[in-house]
Each structure stands twice: as C-alpha cells, then as structure tokens.
Write a protein that holds these residues in place. Sequence first.
Motif, short mmCIF file in Angstrom:
data_model
loop_
_atom_site.label_atom_id
_atom_site.label_comp_id
_atom_site.label_asym_id
_atom_site.label_seq_id
_atom_site.Cartn_x
_atom_site.Cartn_y
_atom_site.Cartn_z
N SER A 121 -3.32 9.86 -19.47
CA SER A 121 -3.13 10.60 -18.07
C SER A 121 -3.09 9.61 -16.84
N LEU A 122 -2.63 10.23 -15.74
CA LEU A 122 -2.69 9.60 -14.47
C LEU A 122 -3.22 10.42 -13.27
N THR A 123 -4.13 9.74 -12.60
CA THR A 123 -4.78 10.57 -11.22
C THR A 123 -4.14 9.65 -10.16
N VAL A 124 -3.77 10.22 -9.14
CA VAL A 124 -3.23 9.38 -8.05
C VAL A 124 -4.19 9.98 -6.71
N CYS A 125 -4.69 9.46 -5.89
CA CYS A 125 -5.31 9.62 -4.76
C CYS A 125 -4.82 8.95 -3.66
N SER A 126 -4.29 9.82 -2.56
CA SER A 126 -3.96 9.16 -1.25
C SER A 126 -2.69 8.27 -1.61
N THR A 127 -1.75 8.68 -2.36
CA THR A 127 -0.72 7.84 -2.72
C THR A 127 0.67 8.50 -2.07
N SER A 128 1.27 7.16 -2.12
CA SER A 128 2.89 7.32 -1.66
C SER A 128 3.68 6.91 -2.72
N HIS A 129 4.95 7.47 -3.15
CA HIS A 129 5.76 6.91 -4.17
C HIS A 129 7.03 6.19 -3.03
N ARG A 130 6.87 6.62 -1.84
CA ARG A 130 8.09 6.04 -0.85
C ARG A 130 7.31 5.26 0.09
N GLY A 131 7.52 4.14 0.13
CA GLY A 131 6.72 3.22 1.20
C GLY A 131 6.97 3.27 2.72
N ALA A 132 8.28 3.71 2.83
CA ALA A 132 8.81 3.73 3.98
C ALA A 132 8.35 4.99 4.81
N SER A 133 7.55 5.78 3.94
CA SER A 133 6.80 7.15 4.37
C SER A 133 5.46 6.77 4.94
N ILE A 134 4.83 5.67 4.81
CA ILE A 134 3.42 5.16 4.94
C ILE A 134 3.46 4.90 6.43
N HIS A 135 2.78 5.63 7.21
CA HIS A 135 2.46 5.56 8.66
C HIS A 135 1.72 4.57 9.13
N ARG A 136 1.91 3.92 10.31
CA ARG A 136 1.13 2.69 10.77
C ARG A 136 1.15 1.36 10.16
N VAL A 137 1.75 1.23 8.71
CA VAL A 137 1.46 -0.02 8.27
C VAL A 137 2.42 -1.20 8.89
N ARG A 138 3.49 -0.70 9.62
CA ARG A 138 4.09 -1.68 10.11
C ARG A 138 3.46 -2.35 11.25
N GLU A 139 2.49 -1.87 11.94
CA GLU A 139 1.73 -2.31 12.74
C GLU A 139 0.81 -3.42 12.62
N TRP A 140 0.42 -3.12 11.49
CA TRP A 140 -0.84 -4.27 10.94
C TRP A 140 -0.28 -5.73 11.25
N ARG A 141 0.72 -6.17 10.97
CA ARG A 141 0.92 -7.67 11.05
C ARG A 141 0.96 -8.23 12.37
N ASP A 142 1.53 -7.62 13.51
CA ASP A 142 0.95 -7.96 14.65
C ASP A 142 -0.49 -7.98 15.03
N PHE A 143 -0.89 -6.95 14.91
CA PHE A 143 -2.28 -6.48 15.22
C PHE A 143 -3.44 -7.58 14.61
N ILE A 144 -3.37 -7.93 13.20
CA ILE A 144 -4.02 -8.74 12.75
C ILE A 144 -3.93 -10.20 13.32
N GLY A 145 -2.47 -10.40 13.61
CA GLY A 145 -1.97 -11.73 13.99
C GLY A 145 -2.70 -11.96 15.60
#
Length: 280
Positions: A121-145
Amino acid sequence: MPELQRPAGPLHYEIIDLTPPWVDPPATIVFHHGVGITSAIWSAWLPVLAGHYRLVRFDTRGFGRSSAPAPGFPWSLDLLAEDVLAVARAAGAEQFHLVGESLGGTVGLCLATRQAAALLSLTVCSTSHRGASIHRVREWRDFIGRNGMAAWSAMMMPHRLDPGHVSPAAYRWFEAEQAKSSPHVTLDLADLLIGTDLTRDLPTVTTPTLVLAPEASPFVPLAIAREIHALVPGSEIQEFGGVRHAIAYSHGPSCARALWAFLSRRGLGDRRGARPIREG
C-alpha cells in the motif's frame, strides 16, 4: 541505528519490531520523510502501530545521520526510490507498506508507477505530484543565500506548523532540526521536486493508496491532494481542516490511526500475519 552502505553513500535506518515472536511475521511499514527534517518526525506514529507491524524509518539521503552528497550530485526520483527499496530489503521486506511525507510521498508515487510489485500500500502526506504547483519553493535559494539556514528555518516554521497544534518543545525541536539541514541538499531536492510531473503516470497506479491532506498547507494546496485522489484509481483521501503542511508531525497519532483503518478496510491488516489494530 543500522547503517546501510549504498553506492551514493550510507543511509541510517531503524527497525522497530514489538510484535510477539510466537505470531506469524507481520507486514512491514517503511516511513520516508521529506526535505529539511529527519526520521524522528514519525515518533508519534510508532505507539499506534508498534506491536502490530514491523516499522522501519530511515533518514532520507542528505538529512539526519544519512550521508549528504557533495554539491552537484545528480539527484533523481529513481535514486531516492532505489534508496527506499534498499532499506526495505535490508530490513528483510521484499514487499511493504510505504508512508511518505512531502518529498517522501512524491517518491512513493514514483515507486507506485515503476515498482508497484514492491508495495502493499501507499500513504502520502502533504504530497504533490506536480512540482510546479508547490508554492514558495522557488524563493528558498535566494533567501538561504542571503540569510543562512537558521533564518530559513525560522521563516519556514509558520508555514510548516501551527504552534497551537504542537507543544512549544516540539515546535523548537522541529525548527532546530531544519536549521541543521545541508543548504545545497535542501535546494537541490527542492529543484528536483519543482521539475517533477507524474500526472500522466498516476492513472496507472494499482497500489492501494491513501492521501492524507492538510487543508491549510502553504506549499501544497488542498486542490493538489484532491487531484492525486482523482487520478489514482480507487484511492482514498482524508482531509485535516485548518492544519498546515507538517501534518505527519503535528497530527502523527491521527494519521497513524487513519492508516491502520485504511489497511483494515482494504483487507491488508492481516497481510503476512499482521493483526488488525483495535482501540483500547
């Protein structure tokens, strides 16, 4: 905690088996966490399930006590899926139930489309199958840098967890663990997720699948969980109202009970001799 040698570096995993030795071997549940945290997030699941299943949790490559590859490492979902299979085999399970949180859920969906024979069986929590739909992630690189991992972790916490759903100690622990994460691993895996799209593959999934969905994740909108549910034939979904992204951590016992209820409904609680779990 055993160490599994892998070509890309060792993985640390743990087997929790409190099942009586005089009963048939129980089924195994493998837990795969997401970005920026460790296998300790599953701690609240264990009392609900231990004694009825063999439980295997491991630190995802790059986090906790598992090895962190150098910058420029060629990450792929296939590599992470092979890590899951290798950990399961090392634990003595050719077939197993898989529970994946965030990135771990995406890896689980990948496995279900390519290595379905391994999954009970498979259980998924807080999961996306389409990465482009994940909000905010694109901001991380600049913020961490500009600000570093401790500041990134502090910035992430209100999106990860509502302080009203965890104790102050649990909130502080999660923030401190995030801050220890490797910046390049965190960012490389974020890029891997952004580049992922399993939409066309999900209708081919035959693995019994449960979707556990927080209603208020700032990263994975509830519509994405509902889309997975609509695309995976025969899947089930349970939504948690008013809950932010890290549902596997903040609502561990509730998620664990949802899992064993799902397995019981599907007739999987007795697989390989595992007994149905009862309250009380």
